[in-house]
Motif scaffolding. Structure first.
Motif, short mmCIF file in Angstrom:
data_model
loop_
_atom_site.label_atom_id
_atom_site.label_comp_id
_atom_site.label_asym_id
_atom_site.label_seq_id
_atom_site.Cartn_x
_atom_site.Cartn_y
_atom_site.Cartn_z
N ILE A 71 46.50 -17.70 -21.82
CA ILE A 71 46.17 -16.85 -20.68
C ILE A 71 45.20 -17.56 -19.75
CG2 ILE A 71 45.04 -14.71 -19.96
CD1 ILE A 71 46.11 -13.39 -22.49
N THR A 72 45.55 -17.55 -18.47
CA THR A 72 44.68 -18.09 -17.42
C THR A 72 44.38 -16.96 -16.46
OG1 THR A 72 45.82 -20.22 -17.57
CG2 THR A 72 44.48 -19.83 -15.60
N ILE A 73 43.13 -16.81 -16.10
CA ILE A 73 42.75 -15.78 -15.12
C ILE A 73 42.87 -16.40 -13.74
CG2 ILE A 73 40.89 -14.30 -14.30
CD1 ILE A 73 39.86 -14.36 -17.25
N LEU A 74 43.76 -15.83 -12.93
CA LEU A 74 44.00 -16.35 -11.59
C LEU A 74 43.05 -15.75 -10.56
CD1 LEU A 74 47.91 -16.18 -11.64
CD2 LEU A 74 46.44 -18.15 -12.14
N ARG A 75 42.70 -14.48 -10.76
CA ARG A 75 41.86 -13.80 -9.78
C ARG A 75 41.16 -12.62 -10.44
NH1 ARG A 75 43.95 -10.84 -4.29
NH2 ARG A 75 41.91 -10.49 -3.40
N THR A 76 39.92 -12.38 -10.08
CA THR A 76 39.18 -11.21 -10.56
C THR A 76 38.65 -10.44 -9.36
OG1 THR A 76 37.09 -12.42 -10.73
CG2 THR A 76 38.44 -12.34 -12.69
N ILE A 77 38.69 -9.13 -9.46
CA ILE A 77 38.13 -8.26 -8.43
C ILE A 77 37.22 -7.27 -9.14
CG2 ILE A 77 38.59 -6.61 -6.58
CD1 ILE A 77 41.45 -7.83 -6.42
N TRP A 78 35.92 -7.34 -8.84
CA TRP A 78 34.93 -6.48 -9.48
C TRP A 78 34.60 -5.31 -8.56
CZ3 TRP A 78 32.90 -7.38 -14.33
CH2 TRP A 78 33.22 -8.61 -14.90
N ALA A 80 32.02 -2.53 -6.92
CA ALA A 80 30.65 -2.71 -6.42
C ALA A 80 29.60 -2.42 -7.50
CB ALA A 80 30.42 -1.82 -5.20
N ASP A 81 29.87 -1.44 -8.36
CA ASP A 81 28.89 -1.09 -9.39
C ASP A 81 29.07 -1.90 -10.68
OD1 ASP A 81 31.17 0.03 -10.50
OD2 ASP A 81 30.42 2.09 -10.49
N GLY A 82 30.09 -2.75 -10.74
CA GLY A 82 30.30 -3.59 -11.91
C GLY A 82 30.92 -2.88 -13.10
N ASN A 83 31.36 -1.64 -12.93
CA ASN A 83 31.93 -0.88 -14.05
C ASN A 83 33.45 -0.97 -14.14
OD1 ASN A 83 29.51 0.05 -15.15
ND2 ASN A 83 29.38 1.66 -13.62
N SER A 84 34.08 -1.55 -13.13
CA SER A 84 35.54 -1.71 -13.15
C SER A 84 35.89 -3.14 -12.76
CB SER A 84 36.21 -0.74 -12.17
OG SER A 84 36.03 0.58 -12.60
N LEU A 85 37.02 -3.57 -13.22
CA LEU A 85 37.45 -4.95 -13.03
C LEU A 85 38.96 -4.98 -12.93
CD1 LEU A 85 37.11 -8.11 -13.37
CD2 LEU A 85 37.06 -7.67 -15.82
N THR A 86 39.50 -5.72 -11.96
CA THR A 86 40.94 -5.92 -11.84
C THR A 86 41.19 -7.41 -12.06
OG1 THR A 86 41.15 -4.11 -10.27
CG2 THR A 86 42.96 -5.69 -10.36
#
Length: 135
Positions: A71-78, A80-86
């Motif tokens: 598995i390679t992570i291509l992109r992360t989207i956090w 604003a409060d840091g409690n969710s991640l895409t």
């Protein structure tokens, strides 16, 4: 005259079993089971954005441990409060084709926990990022 044995009550059996187990012992057993299930070997580590969340965070994905090296992570989207991640991922376990290897995960941090749990995990076609995202 026939006599029948009285059927045991399930509620009575449960109540008797509860009395034999102390609350402290039960909580400790649950913690041990939780820690075994959520041991580091089951997590995929994700690096947070610079600033408040720049350390690695553990994310529990619904994939077998044997996939983690692929598995390679291509992109992360956090959030604003840091409690969710895409996450946009590439898993080459079964092939490297753009239509077979892309996955997307939406993850939330559980209350009072320091890891994220994937609440959505779905296939995604890997498409080159548009020029507006390249910088």
């Amino acid at each position: 005259m026939a006599r029948f044995k009285e059927e045991p009550s399930i509620n009575k059996i449960i109540a008797e079993e509860k009395e034999q187990v102390g609350i402290t012992e039960a909580k400790e057993e649950l913690r041990t089971r939780r820690d075994t299930i959520f041991a580091t070997k089951f997590f995929q580590l994700v690096t947070g954005p610079e600033g408040a969340h720049d350390e690695e965070r553990a994310v529990l994905l619904p994939v077998e441990r044997s996939h983690h090296d692929n598995i390679t992570i291509l992109r992360t989207i956090w959030s604003a409060d840091g409690n969710s991640l895409t996450l946009f991922l590439k898993d080459t376990t079964y092939g490297d084709d753009w239509f077979m290897s892309g996955y997307m995960a939406v993850c939330d941090r559980l209350v009072d926990q320091d890891f994220y749990l994937a609440i959505l995990y779905h296939e995604w076609f890997i498409i080159e990022p548009p020029a507006t995202l390249e910088a």
